[in-house]
Motif scaffolding. Structure first.
Motif, PDB file in Angstrom:
ATOM      1  N   LEU A 121      -0.245  -5.547 -13.729  1.00 54.67           N
ATOM      2  CA  LEU A 121       0.782  -5.518 -12.749  1.00 54.67           C
ATOM      3  C   LEU A 121       1.629  -4.229 -12.831  1.00 54.67           C
ATOM      4  N   PHE A 122       1.557  -3.695 -13.829  1.00 55.89           N
ATOM      5  CA  PHE A 122       2.113  -2.383 -13.891  1.00 55.89           C
ATOM      6  C   PHE A 122       1.217  -1.431 -12.929  1.00 55.89           C
ATOM      7  N   ALA A 123       0.041  -1.466 -13.251  1.00 59.06           N
ATOM      8  CA  ALA A 123      -1.069  -0.467 -12.512  1.00 59.06           C
ATOM      9  C   ALA A 123      -0.858  -0.874 -11.090  1.00 59.06           C
ATOM     10  N   LEU A 124      -0.706  -1.928 -10.478  1.00 55.77           N
ATOM     11  CA  LEU A 124      -0.656  -2.305  -9.150  1.00 55.77           C
ATOM     12  C   LEU A 124       0.688  -1.820  -8.494  1.00 55.77           C
ATOM     13  N   VAL A 125       1.848  -1.888  -9.288  1.00 59.57           N
ATOM     14  CA  VAL A 125       3.039  -1.443  -8.788  1.00 59.57           C
ATOM     15  C   VAL A 125       2.819   0.206  -8.899  1.00 59.57           C
ATOM     16  N   CYS A 126       2.283   0.698  -9.736  1.00 56.56           N
ATOM     17  CA  CYS A 126       2.282   2.292  -9.749  1.00 56.56           C
ATOM     18  C   CYS A 126       1.285   2.830  -8.528  1.00 56.56           C
ATOM     19  N   SER A 127       0.249   1.832  -8.058  1.00 62.26           N
ATOM     20  CA  SER A 127      -0.678   2.124  -7.018  1.00 62.26           C
ATOM     21  C   SER A 127       0.330   1.962  -5.532  1.00 62.26           C
ATOM     22  N   LEU A 128       0.872   1.099  -5.747  1.00 66.22           N
ATOM     23  CA  LEU A 128       1.791   0.827  -4.344  1.00 66.22           C
ATOM     24  C   LEU A 128       2.835   1.727  -4.094  1.00 66.22           C
ATOM     25  N   ILE A 129       3.443   2.376  -5.382  1.00 61.87           N
ATOM     26  CA  ILE A 129       4.335   3.403  -4.924  1.00 61.87           C
ATOM     27  C   ILE A 129       3.622   4.681  -4.556  1.00 61.87           C
ATOM     28  N   SER A 130       2.480   4.992  -5.142  1.00 61.31           N
ATOM     29  CA  SER A 130       1.719   6.160  -4.806  1.00 61.31           C
ATOM     30  C   SER A 130       1.441   6.289  -3.404  1.00 61.31           C
ATOM     31  N   VAL A 131       1.006   4.874  -3.096  1.00 60.89           N
ATOM     32  CA  VAL A 131       0.436   4.904  -1.503  1.00 60.89           C
ATOM     33  C   VAL A 131       1.705   4.943  -0.755  1.00 60.89           C
ATOM     34  N   TYR A 132       2.877   4.307  -0.844  1.00 62.45           N
ATOM     35  CA  TYR A 132       3.883   4.254  -0.190  1.00 62.45           C
ATOM     36  C   TYR A 132       4.523   5.843  -0.086  1.00 62.45           C
ATOM     37  N   SER A 133       4.567   6.497  -1.238  1.00 62.89           N
ATOM     38  CA  SER A 133       4.947   7.942  -1.132  1.00 62.89           C
ATOM     39  C   SER A 133       4.078   8.702  -0.437  1.00 62.89           C
ATOM     40  N   ALA A 134       2.862   8.555  -0.581  1.00 58.25           N
ATOM     41  CA  ALA A 134       1.878   9.267   0.490  1.00 58.25           C
ATOM     42  C   ALA A 134       2.264   9.152   1.717  1.00 58.25           C
ATOM     43  N   ILE A 135       2.316   7.883   2.363  1.00 55.62           N
ATOM     44  CA  ILE A 135       2.676   7.565   3.806  1.00 55.62           C
ATOM     45  C   ILE A 135       3.983   8.232   4.048  1.00 55.62           C
ATOM     46  N   LEU A 136       5.055   8.125   3.154  1.00 59.37           N
ATOM     47  CA  LEU A 136       6.436   8.772   3.461  1.00 59.37           C
ATOM     48  C   LEU A 136       6.245  10.491   3.783  1.00 59.37           C
ATOM     49  N   LEU A 137       5.522  10.749   3.005  1.00 58.97           N
ATOM     50  CA  LEU A 137       4.978  12.299   2.969  1.00 58.97           C
ATOM     51  C   LEU A 137       4.711  12.538   4.263  1.00 58.97           C
ATOM     52  N   TYR A 138       3.569  11.755   4.673  1.00 57.59           N
ATOM     53  CA  TYR A 138       3.091  12.001   5.884  1.00 57.59           C
ATOM     54  C   TYR A 138       4.044  12.010   7.030  1.00 57.59           C
ATOM     55  N   ILE A 139       4.502  10.930   7.020  1.00 56.38           N
ATOM     56  CA  ILE A 139       5.752  10.446   8.102  1.00 56.38           C
ATOM     57  C   ILE A 139       6.616  11.593   8.287  1.00 56.38           C
ATOM     58  N   TRP A 140       7.164  12.102   7.015  1.00 55.28           N
ATOM     59  CA  TRP A 140       8.518  13.148   7.263  1.00 55.28           C
ATOM     60  C   TRP A 140       7.675  14.541   7.264  1.00 55.28           C
ATOM     61  N   ARG A 141       6.749  14.865   6.834  1.00 51.09           N
ATOM     62  CA  ARG A 141       6.428  16.210   7.211  1.00 51.09           C
ATOM     63  C   ARG A 141       5.752  16.614   8.393  1.00 51.09           C
ATOM     64  N   LYS A 142       5.308  15.405   9.178  1.00 49.39           N
ATOM     65  CA  LYS A 142       4.441  15.604  10.530  1.00 49.39           C
ATOM     66  C   LYS A 142       5.542  16.381  11.211  1.00 49.39           C
ATOM     67  N   SER A 143       4.836  17.436  12.112  1.00 47.36           N
ATOM     68  CA  SER A 143       5.372  18.150  13.017  1.00 47.36           C
ATOM     69  C   SER A 143       6.556  17.440  13.812  1.00 47.36           C
ATOM     70  N   LYS A 144       7.573  18.209  14.186  1.00 44.83           N
ATOM     71  CA  LYS A 144       8.763  17.726  14.745  1.00 44.83           C
ATOM     72  C   LYS A 144       8.241  17.382  16.393  1.00 44.83           C
TER      73      LYS A 144
END
Length: 144
Positions: A121-144
Motif C-alpha cells: 500500500l505504501f509503495a502504491l501511494v508513493c508511486s501515485l504521488i510520483s506520477v501526480y507530481s510529474a504530471i503537475l510539473l509538466y502542467i505548470w512548466r509548460k510554456s505560457k
C-alpha cells in the motif's frame, strides 16, 4: 471626422518611440511631412483621414471608437480563451488529482488480494504521488 487629437497624437508618439524611430524616420517611412507629424503628436491639429491612415499603416496600429490605441497583432487564441492560462492550469491540476484518486480507489476496491501488506500500500501511494507530481510539473512548466 471628430476625434480626440491629443489621445491620437500621444498614441502615435508612444508607438513611434517604442519602435525606436525619430519623427524624421517616421516622416520618411510614411511619406508624411515632418512638421505634420510634429503637430499631430503635439495635438495641435486634427489630422486628415489620409494622414492618420498612413501613420496607422506604418506603425501597424489602429484606433477604436473611443480613440484608444489598438495594436495590430496576429490573433492569439490562447489569450482569447474563456479561461486564463493560470485558471486552466489549476483546473487541470485538480482534475488530474481527482482522476488519479478515483482510478486508484476503484483499483483498490476491485482487487481482492491487493494490498496484502502495508508495504504494498505504501509503495502504491508513493508511486501515485510520483506520477501526480510529474504530471503537475509538466502542467505548470509548460510554456505560457
Amino acid at each position: 471626422m471628430f476625434y480626440d487629437k491629443n489621445k491620437i497624437g500621444e498614441s502615435i508618439k508612444i508607438q513611434r518611440i517604442a519602435r525606436g524611430w525619430t519623427q524624421n524616420q517616421l516622416s520618411e517611412r510614411s511619406g508624411i511631412g515632418l512638421r505634420s507629424i510634429q503637430r499631430i503628436e503635439n495635438g495641435e491639429v486634427n489630422a486628415r483621414s489620409y494622414t492618420l491612415t498612413k501613420l496607422q499603416e506604418e506603425l501597424d496600429i489602429r484606433f477604436d471608437e473611443t480613440h484608444a490605441l489598438v495594436i495590430n497583432q496576429e490573433p492569439d487564441f490562447t489569450i482569447q480563451s474563456i479561461f486564463s492560462n493560470r485558471t486552466q492550469k489549476i483546473l487541470m491540476s485538480y482534475s488530474t488529482g481527482f482522476i488519479i484518486a478515483i482510478v486508484s480507489g476503484i483499483f483498490l476496491v476491485r482487487s481482492a488480494t491487493f494490498p496484502e501488506t502495508n508495504f504494498e500500500l505504501f509503495a502504491l501511494v508513493c508511486s501515485l504521488i510520483s506520477v501526480y507530481s510529474a504530471i503537475l510539473l509538466y502542467i505548470w512548466r509548460k510554456s505560457k
